[in-house]
Scaffold this active site. Structure first.
Site, PDB file in Angstrom:
ATOM      1  N   SER A 167       0.849  -1.218   0.052  1.00 30.60           N
ATOM      2  CA  SER A 167      -0.071   0.076  -0.021  1.00 30.60           C
ATOM      3  C   SER A 167       0.793   1.227  -0.030  1.00 30.60           C
ATOM      4  O   SER A 167       1.899   0.890   0.326  1.00 30.60           O
ATOM      5  CB  SER A 167      -1.047  -0.081   1.128  1.00 30.60           C
ATOM      6  OG  SER A 167       0.038   0.348   2.404  1.00 30.60           O
ATOM      7  N   LYS A 168       0.172   2.591  -0.032  1.00 31.32           N
ATOM      8  CA  LYS A 168       0.779   3.721  -0.099  1.00 31.32           C
ATOM      9  C   LYS A 168       2.055   3.822   1.074  1.00 31.32           C
ATOM     10  O   LYS A 168       2.975   4.421   0.656  1.00 31.32           O
ATOM     11  CB  LYS A 168      -0.087   4.786  -0.108  1.00 31.32           C
ATOM     12  CG  LYS A 168       0.332   6.209  -0.652  1.00 31.32           C
ATOM     13  CD  LYS A 168       0.344   6.265  -2.079  1.00 31.32           C
ATOM     14  CE  LYS A 168       1.597   7.145  -2.597  1.00 31.32           C
ATOM     15  NZ  LYS A 168       2.005   6.899  -3.969  1.00 31.32           N
ATOM     16  N   ARG A 169       1.664   3.378   2.136  1.00 28.20           N
ATOM     17  CA  ARG A 169       2.559   3.425   3.408  1.00 28.20           C
ATOM     18  C   ARG A 169       3.943   2.791   2.831  1.00 28.20           C
ATOM     19  O   ARG A 169       4.632   3.248   3.596  1.00 28.20           O
ATOM     20  CB  ARG A 169       1.791   2.380   4.296  1.00 28.20           C
ATOM     21  CG  ARG A 169       2.031   2.463   5.727  1.00 28.20           C
ATOM     22  CD  ARG A 169       1.000   1.955   6.466  1.00 28.20           C
ATOM     23  NE  ARG A 169       0.406   0.670   5.959  1.00 28.20           N
ATOM     24  CZ  ARG A 169       0.898  -0.493   6.069  1.00 28.20           C
ATOM     25  NH1 ARG A 169       2.167  -0.562   6.622  1.00 28.20           N
ATOM     26  NH2 ARG A 169       0.324  -1.523   5.507  1.00 28.20           N
ATOM     27  N   GLY A 219       5.251   3.272   0.348  1.00 31.13           N
ATOM     28  CA  GLY A 219       6.181   4.197  -0.640  1.00 31.13           C
ATOM     29  C   GLY A 219       5.749   4.080  -2.080  1.00 31.13           C
ATOM     30  O   GLY A 219       4.249   3.960  -2.079  1.00 31.13           O
TER      31      GLY A 219
END
Ligand code: GLU
Length: 466
Positions: A241-243, A245
């Site tokens: 996920s965006k977490r 990167g």
């Protein structure tokens, strides 16, 4: 059906090309291209609200960057709606599907009652076996007559045999009462009409396969080979996920990763060939198979990506690398090179490309050849000039005047000079890097001197000496 392998990538155009989607596309591309087959591209744009032309463009651009060329035209799923409806009607005519007049309220009421009685909430339409003479004059959906006994087995090349009890499958709708086909029907009809032989996709679609098989079987169509690949996880083992990167292929392009390194990395992400980590496209095309796809989710590892990218940069052809770097500059919105810079860069490439993992790193190393006099040292280089060079560069410059400009003679001259001054060559190299490049991380002093040539080298050295 011929023996030719036909694969496809079927993204929904609701956003950029996700790293997971890029890998799915790559696997399909490798599988087909490695077998002289075809790789097709279908845009699954039936969800009119969420599909955008910008997303389609971004997907195409990401694929182009990765070199994943497809055969034939880009196919729009939405444009096939009439054909999808035709198949639903064909199944209706053959008695393999039926008209269902149940309204939304009736279906909800059915479910509520089933829940209250502790029974399965799977909707069982009263119209499945109804006599057509009892049909009302009302809108209807077309539902498939799903098998109610036995099991459906998905013979998956990655997951093994996955068996689903048929009494857990409902009579899924094929055509809604407004005449629009459902996604599940569209996928099967398109895959069949496109002659797709192998469906390689994320394992989030495994459940769909059971329902899709009902349609294949009802139509008497050959079922494709299934290969549902585990999704990509982040380094912490959780779904990417965006977490974690960057998620989009284009973001990696803009960060300056070379496409060849990205392809190598994504190929290794969930697929293996012995212990091989670094390989060329030719090797990947020769080796890629479905057996090598792992059953557990692969973890995204940026260090590994960078490492592979560095190895690919190191073995790239100089001209090709220069060209790719220029594409990178444009993609990242950076200033393009002038013609002189471009040819200087290519000339210097031989001494730049080892140990650069990304294009920004390569450009940093190329600073000496991309920049001109006066050389403005960065902070570290300025220190190197002040602390060590007092007098040294001034003395060195005239001594190089009469040296012929080859690696051997330059090495001899500089070593002799260092010896005469009673310093280690390293003490000399620091200020020379600073003088020639204005940087502390550069190619070797000799390489810079050779690339710059005598006149420019001496000019830079004496600029710094003064
Ligand atoms: N459109 C689907 C997705 O983007 C893929 C469907 C398929 O590969 O069958 O996840």
């Amino acid at each position: 059906m011929s023996d030719q392998v036909v694969t496809r990538f079927a993204p929904s155009p609701t956003g950029f090309l996700h790293i997971g989607g890029a890998r799915t596309a790559l696997f399909n591309w490798l599988y087909a291209r490695g077998r002289g087959g075809k790789f097709l591209l279908r845009i699954e744009d039936t969800d009119r609200e969420r599909s955008t032309p910008q997303a389609t463009a971004a997907i195409l651009q990401g694929m182009e960057w990765l070199g994943l060329d497809h055969d034939g035209d880009v196919i729009s799923q939405f444009e096939g709606a009439d054909r999808h409806a035709e198949v639903a009607n064909q199944l209706l005519a053959q008695g393999k599907a039926y008209k269902c007049f149940s309204t939304q309220e009736e279906i909800s009421a059915f479910r509520e009652q089933a829940r209250a009685e502790g029974k399965s909430t799977l909707f069982r339409s009263p119209w499945r076996d109804a006599d057509p003479s009892t049909y009302p004059d009302a809108p209807f959906a077309i539902r498939i007559k799903a098998p109610q006994e036995g099991r459906t087995v998905i013979q998956d090349q990655v997951q093994g045999d996955v068996s689903i009890r048929n009494d857990q499958l409902d009579d899924m709708i094929l055509l809604r009462s407004d005449g629009t086909p459902v996604y599940m029907l569209a996928v099967v009809v398109d895959d069949h009409d496109m002659g797709v032989t192998h469906v390689i996709r994320g394992d989030d679609h495994l459940n769909n396969a059971a329902r899709q098989m009902m349609i294949y079987e009802a139509m008497g169509w050959p079922v494709p080979v299934w290969a549902h690949i585990p999704l990509i996880h982040g380094p912490d083992g959780k779904k990417l996920s965006k977490r974690h990167g960057a998620l989009g292929a284009q973001e990696y392009q803009a960060m300056g990763y070379p496409a060849a390194g990205m392809r190598n990395y994504l190929t290794r992400l969930g697929w293996s060939h012995g212990d091989d980590e670094f390989f060329t496209d030719e090797q990947a095309l020769e080796w890629f198979d479905l057996d090598g796809i792992g059953k557990s989710p692969a973890r995204f590892d940026l260090k590994k990506l960078e490492n592979l990218c560095g190895q690919h940069i190191a073995v790239s052809d100089d001209a090709a690398l220069r060209q790719e770097l220029e594409v990178y500059l444009a993609a990242a919105g950076l200033t393009p090179l002038t013609q002189t810079q471009s040819s200087d860069l290519e000339r210097a490439m031989y001494c730049l490309k080892d140990r650069a993992r990304t294009f920004p790193e390569l450009i940093e190393k190329a600073h000496f050849v991309l920049t001109g006099r006066p050389i403005v040292p960065d902070e570290k280089a300025a220190k190197a000039l002040v602390n060590v060079s007092d007098g040294i560069l001034e003395e060195l410059t005239p001594q190089l005047q009469n040296v012929s400009w080859s690696r051997n003679t330059l090495e001899e001259a500089l070593n002799a000079f260092a010896e005469a001054k009673g310093v280690k060559f390293g003490k000399l190299a620091g200020p020379m890097r600073a003088a020639l490049a204005g940087r502390t991380v550069t190619p070797s002093v000799f390489d810079m001197m050779l690339v710059l040539g005598k006149e420019e080298t001496l000019a830079r050295l004496s600029d710094a000496a003064n």
